[in-house]
Scaffold this active site. Sequence first.
Site, PDB file in Angstrom:
ATOM      1  CB  CYS A  96      -2.377  -8.666  -2.814  1.00 56.17           C
ATOM      2  SG  CYS A  96      -1.861  -7.130  -2.024  1.00 56.17           S
ATOM      3  CG  HIS A  99     -12.247  14.493  -0.114  1.00 56.69           C
ATOM      4  ND1 HIS A  99     -11.779  14.974   1.100  1.00 56.69           N
ATOM      5  CD2 HIS A  99     -13.571  14.812  -0.144  1.00 56.69           C
ATOM      6  CE1 HIS A  99     -12.767  15.552   1.762  1.00 56.69           C
ATOM      7  NE2 HIS A  99     -13.875  15.450   1.038  1.00 56.69           N
ATOM      8  CG  HIS A 101     -12.016  17.563  -3.094  1.00 60.55           C
ATOM      9  ND1 HIS A 101     -11.168  17.579  -2.017  1.00 60.55           N
ATOM     10  CD2 HIS A 101     -13.269  17.750  -2.620  1.00 60.55           C
ATOM     11  CE1 HIS A 101     -11.874  17.758  -0.913  1.00 60.55           C
ATOM     12  NE2 HIS A 101     -13.148  17.865  -1.249  1.00 60.55           N
ATOM     13  CB  THR A 148      -1.134  -6.397   2.998  1.00 66.39           C
ATOM     14  OG1 THR A 148      -0.350  -6.172   1.811  1.00 66.39           O
ATOM     15  CG2 THR A 148      -0.444  -7.415   3.895  1.00 66.39           C
ATOM     16  CG  ASP A 190      -1.544 -11.844  -4.390  1.00 65.88           C
ATOM     17  OD1 ASP A 190      -2.605 -12.020  -3.730  1.00 65.88           O
ATOM     18  OD2 ASP A 190      -0.474 -11.492  -3.854  1.00 65.88           O
TER      19      ASP A 190
HETATM   20  C1  RB5 Z   1       1.729 -12.749  -0.773  1.00 63.87           C
HETATM   21  O1  RB5 Z   1       2.267 -13.629   0.169  1.00 63.87           O
HETATM   22  C2  RB5 Z   1       1.672 -11.338  -0.203  1.00 63.87           C
HETATM   23  O2  RB5 Z   1       2.951 -10.843  -0.024  1.00 63.87           O
HETATM   24  C3  RB5 Z   1       0.871 -10.442  -1.118  1.00 63.87           C
HETATM   25  O3  RB5 Z   1      -0.407 -10.965  -1.297  1.00 63.87           O
HETATM   26  C4  RB5 Z   1       0.639  -9.013  -0.637  1.00 63.87           C
HETATM   27  O4  RB5 Z   1       0.163  -8.998   0.666  1.00 63.87           O
HETATM   28  C5  RB5 Z   1       1.744  -8.074  -0.868  1.00 63.87           C
HETATM   29  O5  RB5 Z   1       1.628  -6.864  -0.664  1.00 63.87           O
END
Ligand code: RB5
Length: 148
Positions: free
Chosen positions: A65, A98, A133, A67, A8
Site C-alpha cells: 500500500c 528469525h 527462533h 506506506t 491498494d
Molecule cells: C491510501 O491513501 C493509504 O492510506 C494506504 O495506501 C496506506 O498507506 C495505508 O496504510
Amino acid sequence: MKYFIGADHAGIEIKKFVKELFEKKGHTVEDLGPFNKDRVDYPDFAAKVCEAVLTNEDSKGILICGTGLGMSMSANKFDGIRAALCHNTYSAAMAREHNDANVLCLGERVLGYGMVEAIVDAWDSHSFEGGRHANRVEKINKLGSCRV
Ligand code: RB5
C-alpha cells in the site's frame, strides 16, 4: 514457492514490478488485485492475500500500500500470518531468518525501485533458521486473533 500478491490503489505500480521480480526468481505469483487505480480499501486486499496464504500449503504473500502500514496491520490480524513491513534489506533478511515471516509488506510511497529490488533479493535469499527462533515463532502463533 507460490506467492499471492495484492495491493491498494497506492501500491499498484510496485505490485507489477515486484510480481516480475519474484517470477524472474522462478516463483509462481498470483495477482489478487486490484487491476486499476480506482480507490480501494487496503484491508480488503490484505484479507484476500492472507486467506489465500492460509489455505494454500507452502505459499507466501506480498502486500503493498502507500506506506505498507495498513497492509501489515491488517494482515497480522490473521491467525497464522506473520507479516513483516520491510523498508530495508536487513529487516527483510531477519524477517525470514528469525521470524519466519510469510507475508512481505512494502510501502510504494516510501521506497524507490532500487530498494524494492534489494529488499526482494534479501527476502528471497534468506530462510528460516529455526533453532532458538522456532520456539518464539510458535509463541507468536499461539497468540492468535482472526481465523479464516
Ligand atoms: C491510501 O491513501 C493509504 O492510506 C494506504 O495506501 C496506506 O498507506 C495505508 O496504510
